[in-house]
Design a protein around this motif. Structure first.
Motif, PDB file in Angstrom:
ATOM      1  N   THR A  36       5.253   5.450   1.043  1.00  0.00           N
ATOM      2  CA  THR A  36       5.018   5.645   2.475  1.00  0.00           C
ATOM      3  C   THR A  36       3.872   6.618   2.736  1.00  0.00           C
ATOM      4  OG1 THR A  36       6.749   7.331   2.477  1.00  0.00           O
ATOM      5  CG2 THR A  36       7.374   5.112   3.197  1.00  0.00           C
ATOM      6  N   HIS A  37       3.510   7.450   1.762  1.00  0.00           N
ATOM      7  CA  HIS A  37       2.406   8.394   1.960  1.00  0.00           C
ATOM      8  C   HIS A  37       1.073   7.652   1.841  1.00  0.00           C
ATOM      9  CE1 HIS A  37      -0.299  11.784   1.461  1.00  0.00           C
ATOM     10  NE2 HIS A  37       0.667  12.518   2.010  1.00  0.00           N
ATOM     11  N   PRO A  38       0.223   7.730   2.875  1.00  0.00           N
ATOM     12  CA  PRO A  38      -1.026   6.943   2.879  1.00  0.00           C
ATOM     13  C   PRO A  38      -1.945   7.185   1.680  1.00  0.00           C
ATOM     14  CG  PRO A  38      -0.604   7.867   5.051  1.00  0.00           C
ATOM     15  CD  PRO A  38       0.404   8.471   4.126  1.00  0.00           C
ATOM     16  N   ALA A  39      -2.118   8.438   1.272  1.00  0.00           N
ATOM     17  CA  ALA A  39      -3.022   8.715   0.143  1.00  0.00           C
ATOM     18  C   ALA A  39      -2.442   8.169  -1.164  1.00  0.00           C
ATOM     19  CB  ALA A  39      -3.276  10.215   0.032  1.00  0.00           C
ATOM     20  N   TRP A  40      -1.143   8.324  -1.354  1.00  0.00           N
ATOM     21  CA  TRP A  40      -0.500   7.809  -2.566  1.00  0.00           C
ATOM     22  C   TRP A  40      -0.514   6.279  -2.571  1.00  0.00           C
ATOM     23  CZ3 TRP A  40       0.214   9.168  -7.213  1.00  0.00           C
ATOM     24  CH2 TRP A  40       1.185   8.595  -8.025  1.00  0.00           C
ATOM     25  N   PHE A  41      -0.283   5.670  -1.427  1.00  0.00           N
ATOM     26  CA  PHE A  41      -0.310   4.212  -1.346  1.00  0.00           C
ATOM     27  C   PHE A  41      -1.705   3.682  -1.676  1.00  0.00           C
ATOM     28  CE2 PHE A  41      -0.169   0.172   1.247  1.00  0.00           C
ATOM     29  CZ  PHE A  41       0.574  -0.530   0.306  1.00  0.00           C
ATOM     30  N   ALA A  42      -2.739   4.400  -1.257  1.00  0.00           N
ATOM     31  CA  ALA A  42      -4.119   3.999  -1.599  1.00  0.00           C
ATOM     32  C   ALA A  42      -4.317   4.040  -3.113  1.00  0.00           C
ATOM     33  CB  ALA A  42      -5.119   4.903  -0.893  1.00  0.00           C
ATOM     34  N   GLU A  43      -3.763   5.060  -3.776  1.00  0.00           N
ATOM     35  CA  GLU A  43      -3.852   5.141  -5.238  1.00  0.00           C
ATOM     36  C   GLU A  43      -3.086   3.999  -5.895  1.00  0.00           C
ATOM     37  OE1 GLU A  43      -3.339   8.869  -7.345  1.00  0.00           O
ATOM     38  OE2 GLU A  43      -3.791   9.967  -5.501  1.00  0.00           O
ATOM     39  N   ILE A  44      -1.912   3.691  -5.361  1.00  0.00           N
ATOM     40  CA  ILE A  44      -1.109   2.594  -5.899  1.00  0.00           C
ATOM     41  C   ILE A  44      -1.900   1.291  -5.839  1.00  0.00           C
ATOM     42  CG2 ILE A  44       0.901   1.129  -5.408  1.00  0.00           C
ATOM     43  CD1 ILE A  44       2.378   3.735  -4.577  1.00  0.00           C
ATOM     44  N   LYS A  45      -2.520   1.014  -4.687  1.00  0.00           N
ATOM     45  CA  LYS A  45      -3.287  -0.233  -4.534  1.00  0.00           C
ATOM     46  C   LYS A  45      -4.502  -0.261  -5.456  1.00  0.00           C
ATOM     47  CE  LYS A  45      -3.790  -0.249  -0.020  1.00  0.00           C
ATOM     48  NZ  LYS A  45      -4.090  -0.700   1.351  1.00  0.00           N
ATOM     49  N   GLU A  46      -5.110   0.892  -5.678  1.00  0.00           N
ATOM     50  CA  GLU A  46      -6.295   0.958  -6.528  1.00  0.00           C
ATOM     51  C   GLU A  46      -5.945   0.828  -8.015  1.00  0.00           C
ATOM     52  OE1 GLU A  46      -9.297   4.388  -8.179  1.00  0.00           O
ATOM     53  OE2 GLU A  46      -8.503   4.636  -6.157  1.00  0.00           O
ATOM     54  N   LYS A  47      -4.882   1.495  -8.448  1.00  0.00           N
ATOM     55  CA  LYS A  47      -4.612   1.638  -9.877  1.00  0.00           C
ATOM     56  C   LYS A  47      -3.624   0.628 -10.462  1.00  0.00           C
ATOM     57  CE  LYS A  47      -5.699   6.546  -9.850  1.00  0.00           C
ATOM     58  NZ  LYS A  47      -5.179   7.900 -10.079  1.00  0.00           N
ATOM     59  N   LEU A  48      -2.852  -0.034  -9.626  1.00  0.00           N
ATOM     60  CA  LEU A  48      -1.877  -0.996 -10.143  1.00  0.00           C
ATOM     61  C   LEU A  48      -2.321  -2.420  -9.864  1.00  0.00           C
ATOM     62  CD1 LEU A  48       1.567   0.611  -9.163  1.00  0.00           C
ATOM     63  CD2 LEU A  48       0.276   0.846 -11.301  1.00  0.00           C
ATOM     64  N   GLU A  49      -1.919  -3.324 -10.742  1.00  0.00           N
ATOM     65  CA  GLU A  49      -2.176  -4.747 -10.560  1.00  0.00           C
ATOM     66  C   GLU A  49      -0.876  -5.506 -10.784  1.00  0.00           C
ATOM     67  OE1 GLU A  49      -5.167  -5.822 -13.395  1.00  0.00           O
ATOM     68  OE2 GLU A  49      -3.869  -5.487 -15.113  1.00  0.00           O
ATOM     69  N   PRO A  50      -0.738  -6.687 -10.174  1.00  0.00           N
ATOM     70  CA  PRO A  50       0.502  -7.443 -10.343  1.00  0.00           C
ATOM     71  C   PRO A  50       0.755  -7.794 -11.806  1.00  0.00           C
ATOM     72  CG  PRO A  50      -0.807  -8.354  -8.560  1.00  0.00           C
ATOM     73  CD  PRO A  50      -1.673  -7.343  -9.256  1.00  0.00           C
ATOM     74  N   ALA A  51       2.027  -7.703 -12.195  1.00  0.00           N
ATOM     75  CA  ALA A  51       2.452  -8.135 -13.535  1.00  0.00           C
ATOM     76  C   ALA A  51       3.395  -9.316 -13.328  1.00  0.00           C
ATOM     77  CB  ALA A  51       3.124  -6.984 -14.283  1.00  0.00           C
ATOM     78  N   GLU A  52       4.697  -9.075 -13.351  1.00  0.00           N
ATOM     79  CA  GLU A  52       5.672 -10.112 -13.045  1.00  0.00           C
ATOM     80  C   GLU A  52       6.041 -10.003 -11.571  1.00  0.00           C
ATOM     81  OE1 GLU A  52       5.227  -9.215 -17.007  1.00  0.00           O
ATOM     82  OE2 GLU A  52       6.205  -7.825 -15.649  1.00  0.00           O
ATOM     83  N   GLN A  53       6.854 -10.936 -11.087  1.00  0.00           N
ATOM     84  CA  GLN A  53       7.244 -10.934  -9.676  1.00  0.00           C
ATOM     85  C   GLN A  53       7.935  -9.620  -9.328  1.00  0.00           C
ATOM     86  OE1 GLN A  53       9.651 -14.243  -8.492  1.00  0.00           O
ATOM     87  NE2 GLN A  53       9.940 -13.464  -6.434  1.00  0.00           N
ATOM     88  N   GLY A  54       7.377  -8.896  -8.354  1.00  0.00           N
ATOM     89  CA  GLY A  54       7.954  -7.637  -7.904  1.00  0.00           C
ATOM     90  C   GLY A  54       7.625  -6.449  -8.780  1.00  0.00           C
ATOM     91  N   LEU A  55       6.880  -6.658  -9.851  1.00  0.00           N
ATOM     92  CA  LEU A  55       6.512  -5.574 -10.762  1.00  0.00           C
ATOM     93  C   LEU A  55       4.993  -5.493 -10.900  1.00  0.00           C
ATOM     94  CD1 LEU A  55       9.126  -6.145 -13.602  1.00  0.00           C
ATOM     95  CD2 LEU A  55       9.216  -4.443 -11.774  1.00  0.00           C
ATOM     96  N   TYR A  56       4.535  -4.291 -11.168  1.00  0.00           N
ATOM     97  CA  TYR A  56       3.108  -4.029 -11.315  1.00  0.00           C
ATOM     98  C   TYR A  56       2.873  -3.280 -12.612  1.00  0.00           C
ATOM     99  CZ  TYR A  56       2.772  -5.467  -6.480  1.00  0.00           C
ATOM    100  OH  TYR A  56       2.824  -6.209  -5.332  1.00  0.00           O
TER     101      TYR A  56
END
Length: 192
Positions: free
Chosen positions: A98-118
């Motif tokens: 829910t934290h905007p700065a952390w969510f930006a990091e999540i979107k930048e650093k993670l990529e989809p793996a399996e369904q619902g997992l990154y």
């Protein structure tokens, strides 16, 4: 009877022993399994006898990011990935989406793996204690603190949220931003 291959990664033999590969999605696995069992394998009661071998999963889904109060500034995805592997944890929560700065990091650093997992993108990986690169999976998680009054007394309930996708988190964060300040803390206080 030779083993029946129903997907490139799932095999059923004549005794209905099933070997699922690591990181094979749980719900989709069971749907696929039940659809693939021949009708002749049914017992008198119409039930199947199936032995399933699945990899053991150890998960830590309730964590906080560096944006939460009293949490180390080293609590970043790279370190979570590395240390999870060293401790034998297969799936980690991201915490605090829910934290905007952390969510930006999540979107930048993670990529989809399996369904619902990154998983952590290759360029952000750090070597583990053993010198290898971790294969940790991440689930999108967060915690919110709901504050309300009942019978003249203040109450607080902490809710853990697990989200299936980045798109779902974006919708949830938009809705929550109308009722609370998501930038204030990794675990925002919301009056619901």
């Amino acid at each position: 009877m030779p083993p029946k291959r129903i997907t490139p990664s799932l095999t059923i033999d004549h005794d209905l022993f099933v070997q699922a590969p690591p990181n094979f999605g749980g719900a989709s696995f069971f749907r696929l399994l039940l659809q693939s069992i021949p009708r002749s394998s049914q017992s008198e009661g119409g039930c199947y006898t199936v032995f399933i071998y699945m990899p053991r999963i150890i998960a830590d889904l309730q964590i906080h990011s560096k944006y939460a109060r009293a949490v180390s500034p080293k609590m970043v995805l790279e370190e979570l990935d590395r240390w999870a592997s060293d401790k034998g944890i297969t799936v980690m929560g991201t915490g605090d989406f829910t934290h905007p700065a952390w969510f930006a990091e999540i979107k930048e650093k993670l990529e989809p793996a399996e369904q619902g997992l990154y998983k952590l993108r290759a360029q952000y990986k750090l070597p583990t204690i053993k010198g290898a690169l971790a294969d940790t999976r991440f689930m999108l998680t967060s915690e919110i603190s709901n504050v309300y009054t009942r019978h003249g007394r203040g109450r607080r309930v902490h809710n853990l949220i697990w989200a299936p996708s980045i798109a779902a988190v974006e919708k949830l964060n938009t809705a929550l931003s109308w009722v609370g300040n998501l930038k204030s803390d990794g675990k925002p206080i919301i009056e619901l």
